[in-house]
Design an enzyme around this catalytic site. Sequence first.
Site, PDB file in Angstrom:
ATOM      1  N   HIS A 118       0.909  -1.360  -0.131  1.00  0.00           N
ATOM      2  CA  HIS A 118      -0.002  -0.195   0.070  1.00  0.00           C
ATOM      3  C   HIS A 118       1.258   1.311   0.108  1.00  0.00           C
ATOM      4  O   HIS A 118       1.823   0.947   0.465  1.00  0.00           O
ATOM      5  CB  HIS A 118      -0.755  -0.266   1.915  1.00  0.00           C
ATOM      6  CG  HIS A 118      -1.812   0.762   1.279  1.00  0.00           C
ATOM      7  ND1 HIS A 118      -1.271   2.246   1.733  1.00  0.00           N
ATOM      8  CD2 HIS A 118      -3.494   0.867   1.208  1.00  0.00           C
ATOM      9  CE1 HIS A 118      -3.096   2.611   1.655  1.00  0.00           C
ATOM     10  NE2 HIS A 118      -3.627   2.187   1.204  1.00  0.00           N
ATOM     11  N   ASP A 195       3.152  -3.808   8.258  1.00  0.00           N
ATOM     12  CA  ASP A 195       2.180  -3.488   8.144  1.00  0.00           C
ATOM     13  C   ASP A 195       0.768  -4.425   8.846  1.00  0.00           C
ATOM     14  O   ASP A 195       0.644  -5.423   7.002  1.00  0.00           O
ATOM     15  CB  ASP A 195       1.876  -3.479   6.239  1.00  0.00           C
ATOM     16  CG  ASP A 195       0.463  -2.273   6.368  1.00  0.00           C
ATOM     17  OD1 ASP A 195      -0.385  -2.055   7.375  1.00  0.00           O
ATOM     18  OD2 ASP A 195       0.178  -1.365   5.057  1.00  0.00           O
ATOM     19  N   GLN A 198      -4.302  -4.951   7.018  1.00  0.00           N
ATOM     20  CA  GLN A 198      -5.406  -5.629   6.599  1.00  0.00           C
ATOM     21  C   GLN A 198      -5.349  -7.011   7.384  1.00  0.00           C
ATOM     22  O   GLN A 198      -6.151  -7.899   7.140  1.00  0.00           O
ATOM     23  CB  GLN A 198      -4.864  -5.928   4.978  1.00  0.00           C
ATOM     24  CG  GLN A 198      -5.301  -5.361   3.796  1.00  0.00           C
ATOM     25  CD  GLN A 198      -6.841  -4.632   3.490  1.00  0.00           C
ATOM     26  OE1 GLN A 198      -7.929  -5.038   4.285  1.00  0.00           O
ATOM     27  NE2 GLN A 198      -7.250  -2.852   3.859  1.00  0.00           N
ATOM     28  N   LYS A 221     -10.581  -0.441  10.464  1.00  0.00           N
ATOM     29  CA  LYS A 221     -10.726  -1.597   9.334  1.00  0.00           C
ATOM     30  C   LYS A 221     -11.028  -2.703  10.096  1.00  0.00           C
ATOM     31  O   LYS A 221     -11.247  -4.031   9.652  1.00  0.00           O
ATOM     32  CB  LYS A 221      -9.051  -1.433   9.061  1.00  0.00           C
ATOM     33  CG  LYS A 221      -9.200  -1.264   7.669  1.00  0.00           C
ATOM     34  CD  LYS A 221      -7.745  -1.306   7.085  1.00  0.00           C
ATOM     35  CE  LYS A 221      -7.215  -0.432   6.126  1.00  0.00           C
ATOM     36  NZ  LYS A 221      -7.947   0.285   5.098  1.00  0.00           N
ATOM     37  N   CYS A 361      -4.987   2.155  -3.625  1.00  0.00           N
ATOM     38  CA  CYS A 361      -3.589   2.734  -3.082  1.00  0.00           C
ATOM     39  C   CYS A 361      -2.189   1.671  -3.566  1.00  0.00           C
ATOM     40  O   CYS A 361      -1.211   1.453  -2.557  1.00  0.00           O
ATOM     41  CB  CYS A 361      -3.344   2.768  -1.670  1.00  0.00           C
ATOM     42  SG  CYS A 361      -5.049   4.444  -1.464  1.00  0.00           S
TER      43      CYS A 361
HETATM   44  C1  LIG Z   1      -2.000  -2.865   2.992  1.00  0.00           C
HETATM   45  C2  LIG Z   1      -2.571  -1.417   3.787  1.00  0.00           C
HETATM   46  N1  LIG Z   1      -1.861  -0.971   4.634  1.00  0.00           N
HETATM   47  C3  LIG Z   1      -1.795   0.580   4.877  1.00  0.00           C
HETATM   48  C4  LIG Z   1      -3.168   1.404   4.417  1.00  0.00           C
HETATM   49  C5  LIG Z   1      -3.664   2.087   5.532  1.00  0.00           C
HETATM   50  O1  LIG Z   1      -4.727   2.579   6.634  1.00  0.00           O
HETATM   51  P1  LIG Z   1      -5.396   4.032   6.651  1.00  0.00           P
HETATM   52  O2  LIG Z   1      -5.820   4.285   5.742  1.00  0.00           O
HETATM   53  O3  LIG Z   1      -6.346   3.394   7.660  1.00  0.00           O
HETATM   54  O4  LIG Z   1      -4.177   4.264   7.021  1.00  0.00           O
HETATM   55  C6  LIG Z   1      -4.295   0.315   4.174  1.00  0.00           C
HETATM   56  C7  LIG Z   1      -5.386   0.903   3.846  1.00  0.00           C
HETATM   57  O5  LIG Z   1      -6.320   0.661   2.390  1.00  0.00           O
HETATM   58  C8  LIG Z   1      -4.805  -1.329   3.810  1.00  0.00           C
HETATM   59  O6  LIG Z   1      -4.517  -2.059   3.196  1.00  0.00           O
END
Ligand SMILES: Cc1ncc(COP(=O)(O)O)c(C=O)c1O
Length: 406
Positions: A118, A195, A198, A221, A361
């Site tokens: 992401h 990270d 998910q 999430k 993203c």
């Molecule tokens: C794998 C991953 N990392 C980071 C993020 C960023 O999350 P946030 O927008 O809650 O900061 C997302 C959001 O969709 C994600 O799917």
Amino acid sequence: MIDVRKDFPILQAGENGAPLVYLDNGATTQKPVQVLDAIRDYYLRDNANPHRGVYELAQRATDVHEDSRARIAKFIGADASELVFTQNSSEALNLVAYSYGLNFLHAGDEILVYVAEHHSNLVPWQRVAQQTGAVLQYLYPDENGYLTEAELDKKITARTRVVAVAQVSNVLGLITPVKAIVEKAHRVGAVVMLDCAQSVPHMPVDVKALDVDFAAFSGHKLYAPMGIGGLYGRKELLKSMPPFLSGGDMISYVHEDRAAWAEAPRKFEAGTRNVGGEVGLAAAMDYMESIGWEAITAHEEALMEQTLDGLKKLPFITVYGGGTAKERKGVISFNVQDVHPHDVATILDAEGVAVRAGHHCAQPLMEYLGIGACARASFAVYNTQEDVEIFLNALKSVRRWMGLES
Ligand SMILES: Cc1ncc(COP(=O)(O)O)c(C=O)c1O
């Protein structure tokens, strides 16, 4: 199968004259009444600015703030002293990039990221590389979508200082081989930034058992409100890192010409905290545990299997990221032949089905896959087999709507 829909009032309301089939849980989940009630109760009974007042109400707010921290830390297997509250995963990832990356990386060091990352676990590292002279290297999946040990062995070298990967890709949905990554990274003295945005909603995550150095996640999430998330950091690393943001509540003292910092995690928590959000996140974790991981996993795996099986029967669908229902968590990304994913999502919406469409993203991954965008269905505990049937049936009509089939 689990039946918790009664806990989610938004699911009782329809969309476009049809029952809402919400399959955009990878973007954000709906919130159960248990979470909404906990937040309401906090504001009705305990609200004040924590760590600032000596009066009884402020003490109570401080207790709620620190109790929530302990509760949330426990959920991911961390000590409370190692959990920094952030707004979301993005802020947690930026915190590590700027506080650790900018201060501990040097020219020629390597930062290794997965091409499926992401942007939140990629762009901050690009900026660190630009500012320090460190080099960004990429891991790539094999032809079946897996991140292999051979690829790890090729890319993790004596120059690697940081490996930044998601435990579950928000596009491919596959679980990353974290154990192998951590072992190989630690062998060369690199730190691992995991990270978990998910993964935390779909599987038990124990940061200590995984032995990662940092882990980021977002509350929204996993059934909690937006605006609250967390960063786990290994104690000695948090201790060695300078603050990311500075200001109120993160200091031990301030003179005219200098300041000294509070201990972690408060060193990284400048300004008034989102205590209502923390309460909501702790309540969401209680809610998940009240359902139980075994039930959640079985339920979501069954939905995943039903969807993958159904999609396989549609010859005009391409699914991205291989793997069985057991190897995947939460998301299935796909394209309909000759139809832009935005059109797919719009046509599904007309039938009350909410899916995400776009680059998610993850533009380097889109480039790697040779597509501009794709559609994504993503699941949560309240989705049902009927949701999947409605989704699959709606998909069947997409090409007809576009005039590609009669
Ligand atoms: C794998 C991953 N990392 C980071 C993020 C960023 O999350 P946030 O927008 O809650 O900061 C997302 C959001 O969709 C994600 O799917």
